[in-house]
Design a protein around this motif. Structure first.
Motif, PDB file in Angstrom:
ATOM      1  N   UNK A  96       0.596  -1.216  -0.105  1.00 13.99           N
ATOM      2  CA  UNK A  96      -0.023  -0.072  -0.249  1.00 13.99           C
ATOM      3  C   UNK A  96       0.907   1.175  -0.083  1.00 13.99           C
ATOM      4  N   UNK A  97       0.300   2.282  -0.239  1.00 11.47           N
ATOM      5  CA  UNK A  97       0.636   3.779  -0.137  1.00 11.47           C
ATOM      6  C   UNK A  97       0.622   4.276   1.073  1.00 11.47           C
ATOM      7  N   UNK A  98       1.811   4.913   1.713  1.00 11.31           N
ATOM      8  CA  UNK A  98       2.120   5.391   3.117  1.00 11.31           C
ATOM      9  C   UNK A  98       1.072   6.586   2.918  1.00 11.31           C
ATOM     10  N   UNK A  99       0.062   6.739   3.620  1.00  5.19           N
ATOM     11  CA  UNK A  99      -0.584   7.824   4.027  1.00  5.19           C
ATOM     12  C   UNK A  99      -0.335   8.718   4.906  1.00  5.19           C
ATOM     13  N   UNK A 100       0.251   8.269   6.014  1.00  3.02           N
ATOM     14  CA  UNK A 100       0.494   8.767   7.221  1.00  3.02           C
ATOM     15  C   UNK A 100       1.691   8.310   8.080  1.00  3.02           C
ATOM     16  N   UNK A 101       2.486   8.679   8.937  1.00  6.64           N
ATOM     17  CA  UNK A 101       3.324   8.234   9.604  1.00  6.64           C
ATOM     18  C   UNK A 101       3.218   8.915  11.027  1.00  6.64           C
TER      19      UNK A 101
END
Length: 101
Positions: free
Chosen positions: A25-30
């Motif tokens: 998946x694509x990283x939306x938040x960290x």
């Protein structure tokens, strides 16, 4: 800054793979919470420990035309039939694993 299982820095918008299940998946938040680093993936909307994901290169990312029709690509019906036939031909064997109880 958060880092993956190999020590590579994970940026917003990058793609990662969860090592245990292969979820990509694509990283939306960290975020960092209680000394642990986390990344949120777009596919599942779940948070994953950053040390349990691997940062992916563009060549590692495969688009699924079955579930992602944004590219307006044609489905490979013959390839899907071959995969279905392979699953149908699979034999089940009760001696492969035993229950724990």
């Amino acid at each position: 800054m958060v880092f993956d299982a190999r020590g590579l820095e994970i940026a917003l918008g990058s793609y990662v793979r969860y090592v245990d299940t292969g979820t990509i998946g694509e990283v939306l938040d960290v975020k960092t919470q209680d000394g642990m680093e986390w990344v949120k993936l777009d596919k599942t909307e779940l948070w994953y420990r950053s040390n349990l994901v691997e940062l992916l290169d563009d060549k590692d990312i495969k688009k699924s035309t079955l579930y992602d029709d944004r590219d307006n690509q044609d489905l490979d019906i013959e390839a899907m039939k071959e995969k279905a036939n392979a699953l149908e031909d699979m034999q089940m064997d009760s001696s492969v694993a035993e229950g724990g109880g």
